[in-house]
Design an enzyme around this catalytic site. Structure first.
Site, PDB file in Angstrom:
ATOM      1  N   ASP A  13      12.236 -36.016  -6.740  1.00 32.14           N
ATOM      2  CA  ASP A  13      12.884 -35.012  -7.577  1.00 32.14           C
ATOM      3  C   ASP A  13      12.570 -33.632  -7.014  1.00 32.14           C
ATOM      4  OD1 ASP A  13      14.190 -33.825  -9.799  1.00 32.14           O
ATOM      5  OD2 ASP A  13      12.304 -33.737 -10.918  1.00 32.14           O
ATOM      6  N   ASP A  15      12.958 -30.135  -9.057  1.00 35.37           N
ATOM      7  CA  ASP A  15      12.367 -29.218 -10.029  1.00 35.37           C
ATOM      8  C   ASP A  15      11.092 -29.812 -10.626  1.00 35.37           C
ATOM      9  OD1 ASP A  15      14.571 -27.549  -9.598  1.00 35.37           O
ATOM     10  OD2 ASP A  15      15.724 -28.549 -11.155  1.00 35.37           O
ATOM     11  N   ASP A 146       8.865 -35.669 -12.325  1.00 34.98           N
ATOM     12  CA  ASP A 146       7.956 -35.071 -13.302  1.00 34.98           C
ATOM     13  C   ASP A 146       8.393 -35.330 -14.730  1.00 34.98           C
ATOM     14  OD1 ASP A 146      10.213 -33.405 -12.944  1.00 34.98           O
ATOM     15  OD2 ASP A 146       9.143 -31.682 -13.733  1.00 34.98           O
TER      16      ASP A 146
END
Length: 173
Positions: A13, A15, A146
């Site tokens: 990922d 961000d 996250d």
């Protein structure tokens, strides 16, 4: 990008994993609302930063939701220290792709994510960028992300690791 040794796909990922969304959002809040007290990372209670700011400062609720839609927001996100080195190491043994979800209101988000990747990792990495609203549609051996909610990866096992005061999640599929 080097030879792939085992053919396994690893999704990373952007961000919150390689792009410092938290720091970028804090900077945007500070620039727009210099009189407001910033929420330290260790005091965060919800995943979406803008929601906690909206709860704390309801008068500016709509403005917090608009911050990430401003031109340059995603393009200016800082690189998380060690991210470049981590991708280089992962790429030595795995077929690594960046897999990220664009914002629902994606005014500038999509093109700026491509520009961010090119700036920090080079043009070749833009060929390995996957943008999707649903990461479960992309088959991979591992997803490094996250965000834990809305994860419905068939047969996935989640392993949490404490990294720079936030939890990073490794989804083993």
């Amino acid at each position: 990008m080097g030879e792939i040794r085992n053919g396994k796909i690893v999704l990373v990922d952007m961000d919150g994993v390689i792009a410092d969304f938290e720091q970028g959002f804090q900077k945007a809040v500070n620039e727009k609302f210099p009189h407001l007290k910033l929420i330290p990372l260790e005091d965060r209670t919800v995943f979406y930063t803008n929601l906690q700011y909206a709860q704390l400062y309801p008068l500016y609720s709509k403005e917090f939701h608009r911050l990430t839609r401003q031109p340059g927001f995603f393009k200016k996100l800082p690189l998380i220290p060690g991210a470049k080195e981590a991708l280089k190491i992962l790429s030595q043994n795995y077929n690594v792709f960046l897999c990220t979800s664009p914002m629902r209101a994606y005014d500038n988000c999509v093109v700026e994510k491509y520009e961010w990747v090119e700036k920090h990792f080079g043009f070749e990495w833009t060929k390995k960028l996957i943008l999707t609203r649903d990461k479960t549609l992309v088959q991979a051996a591992v997803l490094i992300d996250d965000k834990t909610s809305d994860r419905r990866l068939p047969g996935a096992q989640m392993e949490a690791r404490d990294v720079r005061s936030t939890l990073q999640y490794l989804f083993l599929c």
